[in-house]
Design an enzyme around this catalytic site. Sequence first.
Site, PDB file in Angstrom:
ATOM      1  CG  HIS A 150      -0.357   0.200   2.522  1.00  0.00           C
ATOM      2  ND1 HIS A 150      -0.105  -0.830   3.391  1.00  0.00           N
ATOM      3  CD2 HIS A 150       0.053   1.314   3.158  1.00  0.00           C
ATOM      4  CE1 HIS A 150       0.430  -0.361   4.507  1.00  0.00           C
ATOM      5  NE2 HIS A 150       0.536   0.945   4.384  1.00  0.00           N
ATOM      6  CG  ASP A 203       0.085  -4.121   2.652  1.00  0.00           C
ATOM      7  OD1 ASP A 203       0.528  -3.534   1.653  1.00  0.00           O
ATOM      8  OD2 ASP A 203      -0.185  -3.546   3.733  1.00  0.00           O
ATOM      9  CB  SER A 302       2.550   2.173   7.001  1.00  0.00           C
ATOM     10  OG  SER A 302       1.958   1.348   6.063  1.00  0.00           O
TER      11      SER A 302
END
Length: 601
Positions: A150, A203, A302
């Site tokens: 992402h 991901d 992230s």
Amino acid sequence: MGRTMPGGGRHRRRIRIALPVAAAGVAAAVAAALLTTSAGAATALPQPTVKPATTSPSLAELEKRVAGAMAGDDVAGRTNKASLSASTDTSPSAIDPKIIGGSETTITSAPWMAQLHYYDDRGTSTTSDDIGFFCGGAVVAPTKILTASHCVKGYDWHANGAIVTGTSQLPSADGTDVHGGTVTGVWRQWNHPSYNATTIDNDIAVLTLPVPVKATPIRMTTSGDTTSYQAGTSAKVYGWGRTSSTSDDISETLKTATLPVQSDTTCAGAYGSDFIKGHMVCAGQPATGSDTGTTTACNGDSGGPLVVNNRIVGVVSWGVTDCVAKGAYSVFSKVSAYAGAAYPRLDDTNISGDHKADLWVRNASTKTGYSKDSKGTSFAARESWGNWNGFNTVLQTDFDRDGYQDLVYRRSSDGDVFWTHYVISTGTWSTKQIADNWKTRTRIITPGDVTGDYLPDLLSVDSAGVLWIYPGKGNGTFSPRVKVSSGWNQYNSVRGHGDFTGDGKTDLIARSASGSYMYLYKGTGKAGSGAFSARVKVRTWSGYNAFDATGDITGDGKADFLARTPGGTLYLYPGTGKATSEIFATRISVGTDFKQYDIFG
């Protein structure tokens, strides 16, 4: 993670960063004449033309990107989930990963940590459409950064990205001071082809840098790792993410926190069907509902690593809005599930730098060497690499892990073996003799990393049929050779480059001299007699007289194979990742004029 830094607003790192948003709920000395010192070749060597990875952005441009990312308030991979049935929080809520709690740490303790800065000013006169965000990542090879899909999917990192390594501090607001670190651009990007922005599944991604960085890499865990995911296992997460659920400020200094790994049952109990068993892992104690008593990843973390026993076992993927909803856990991509998909991207050097392994051949009559750029299921027109007369073996590899393909070749007259590699800083080729008098070696193989240390190795079969591994050191030198086993002269071909079985470990394909049986030797990631599992018969291949394995030709993350008929038709056998008779898909003809070539790289 840790205390909130003073100040606030866009100019104090007000980055709502890099987490996908969802819509509802909680979401012995060297032997056998192998050389370790440089030596010149008596024969003049070709100097192939190299297509540079990229013209690296200027320092000013990289500083601009860093500054734009630092001032940005966008969220990488913004997406919506159709529904979340988590029992911990049923109110509509954004899902986005982040570290609250924990403590400051130094780059010495996590030298592989990387900052991923992205800024796209969109080329307009207004700033309203600018995109700026920040992600974490980890250096897993000198030119490779492991991060989250992402953070990568849908963005042009080559045009707009900057990577900072070698420092525990975030850069200054104007991007000019990286506190002793190194800032580089991005050459190319890969994200898992099955990444789903709605479910945030698969991901995981890899960025390739145009030049190697000095940061010490960290390895990914392997596909067979189950121990690291046992409930209660102590794991560490690292990042520069938000330090409080009540502020968008992120940490100026690298933070770390220790989180217990949770069972799939616990994770599914918290997130329902949004937690995808086998692809995700969650960790941490259940959040308390506030910063107090909560230790968790948060926005800005992230793409960063979850580490167990000095291996990456997870990549920060998603969590809950503001990170501390009561009963919530941080969710990570389960790296063991993706080692097979990600590893080829660590070893994807090729002539054109496009994630597809290319072909090197030599014309038998003219002795001219040629490269043929892979187009996935075909090859482009050949490009000349000059006169390669006087050599009887040419192999493709990347011994120094700099992202540029090297060649290893043996001189016919005396059996000396040379390694030639491109020197980025000077734009020239450097040649080094790596073995002396290997004239009687029946096979020389450069399959990549056999021993599991992410450094490409050299293999050979001697006249007695013994297979030896020369563990690479990442600089064209090798550790003392290690014996694997004997009996390898029963094969008239031993080839390999990469992972044929999808487990992230390098394998070999051998063809028997009698019976034309094709055997898979599945790599274990170890050295010595345990380097390969017992052979598995996967095919009976008659009607071919030349073979080659250059890696992932199709670009799908699976190693492929090439076989030529006596009439000159070359067939591509796309890899399937299966260690059975279905190891390759239906063959594809990639040309009928290959009878002219006597060496395949």
